[in-house]
Design a protein around this motif. Structure first.
Motif, PDB file in Angstrom:
ATOM      1  N   PRO A  80       6.181  -6.264   3.786  1.00  0.00           N
ATOM      2  CA  PRO A  80       6.426  -5.016   3.054  1.00  0.00           C
ATOM      3  C   PRO A  80       5.814  -3.768   3.697  1.00  0.00           C
ATOM      4  O   PRO A  80       6.263  -2.652   3.413  1.00  0.00           O
ATOM      5  N   SER A  83       7.689  -1.287   9.310  1.00  0.00           N
ATOM      6  CA  SER A  83       8.642  -0.180   9.304  1.00  0.00           C
ATOM      7  C   SER A  83       9.909  -0.561   8.549  1.00  0.00           C
ATOM      8  O   SER A  83      10.502  -1.605   8.806  1.00  0.00           O
ATOM      9  N   GLY A  84      10.287   0.271   7.596  1.00  0.00           N
ATOM     10  CA  GLY A  84      11.463   0.018   6.771  1.00  0.00           C
ATOM     11  C   GLY A  84      11.164  -0.805   5.528  1.00  0.00           C
ATOM     12  O   GLY A  84      12.011  -0.956   4.657  1.00  0.00           O
ATOM     13  N   GLY A  85       9.950  -1.351   5.432  1.00  0.00           N
ATOM     14  CA  GLY A  85       9.570  -2.152   4.268  1.00  0.00           C
ATOM     15  C   GLY A  85       9.308  -1.281   3.052  1.00  0.00           C
ATOM     16  O   GLY A  85       9.037  -0.081   3.180  1.00  0.00           O
ATOM     17  N   PRO A  86       9.352  -1.857   1.867  1.00  0.00           N
ATOM     18  CA  PRO A  86       9.174  -1.075   0.642  1.00  0.00           C
ATOM     19  C   PRO A  86       7.779  -0.461   0.475  1.00  0.00           C
ATOM     20  O   PRO A  86       7.617   0.484  -0.300  1.00  0.00           O
ATOM     21  N   CYS A  87       6.790  -0.962   1.198  1.00  0.00           N
ATOM     22  CA  CYS A  87       5.427  -0.418   1.082  1.00  0.00           C
ATOM     23  C   CYS A  87       4.955   0.207   2.392  1.00  0.00           C
ATOM     24  O   CYS A  87       3.753   0.390   2.617  1.00  0.00           O
ATOM     25  N   GLU A  89       5.457   3.305   3.437  1.00  0.00           N
ATOM     26  CA  GLU A  89       4.944   4.658   3.179  1.00  0.00           C
ATOM     27  C   GLU A  89       3.871   4.607   2.111  1.00  0.00           C
ATOM     28  O   GLU A  89       4.039   3.873   1.129  1.00  0.00           O
ATOM     29  N   ASN A  91       2.565   5.855   5.717  1.00  0.00           N
ATOM     30  CA  ASN A  91       2.368   5.176   6.997  1.00  0.00           C
ATOM     31  C   ASN A  91       0.989   5.523   7.568  1.00  0.00           C
ATOM     32  O   ASN A  91       0.867   6.284   8.521  1.00  0.00           O
ATOM     33  N   HIS A  96      -1.951   0.717   4.775  1.00  0.00           N
ATOM     34  CA  HIS A  96      -1.467  -0.608   5.174  1.00  0.00           C
ATOM     35  C   HIS A  96      -2.557  -1.661   5.035  1.00  0.00           C
ATOM     36  O   HIS A  96      -2.301  -2.780   4.559  1.00  0.00           O
ATOM     37  N   SER A 129      -1.577   1.584  -6.258  1.00  0.00           N
ATOM     38  CA  SER A 129      -0.135   1.863  -6.167  1.00  0.00           C
ATOM     39  C   SER A 129       0.258   3.090  -6.972  1.00  0.00           C
ATOM     40  O   SER A 129       1.314   3.665  -6.752  1.00  0.00           O
TER      41      SER A 129
END
Length: 133
Positions: A80, A83-87, A89, A91, A96, A129
């Motif tokens: 997740p 790059s492109g995963g739902p989490c 951003e 970045n 992360h 979150s």
């Protein structure tokens, strides 16, 4: 040399030695009251919710090493945050690492030992979150 036999024995492991200590027989124990304690290392907060997040101010190198361990040998699903995963951003390394640390923490019993990562993580009661307004 005669040895008495005892129905219950307690083992203490100290260095390389083992000591046998006799314990009272069950019938001799009166007013027994079990003590219930949480599992060792359990640091779940009173409301039952806690998260493990990256500690701000930790060196980028230490944080990256801990993130690499969590996503590698720690077997955390870090898909997740790719790059492109739902989490993905925001970045940032801090974001992360917080995702990976919390995933590991939740999968490994919510204990303080599961939220250490070499001192790069800390527990919080605030849901990372959610954005504060």
């Amino acid at each position: 040399m005669s040895m008495k036999h005892f129905p219950f024995v307690v083992f203490w492991f100290l260095a390389d030695a083992v000591r046998f200590v006799p314990v009272q027989e069950k019938a001799d124990i009166t007013n027994y009251q079990p003590v219930l304690t949480p599992p060792e290392g359990n640091t779940t907060f009173l409301d039952g919710t806690s998260w493990c997040v990256a500690r701000p101010g930790v060196s980028q190198g230490d944080l990256q090493d801990a993130l690499d361990w969590a996503c590698g040998m720690g077997k955390t699903n870090c898909g997740p945050i790719k790059s492109g995963g739902p989490c993905f951003e925001p970045n940032t390394l801090l974001s992360h690492a917080s995702f990976a640390f919390n995933s590991y923490y939740q999968q490994n019993g919510n204990s303080d030992i599961a939220c250490n990562f070499g001192g790069t993580a800390t527990l919080t009661q605030r849901n990372p979150s959610k954005t504060s307004s």
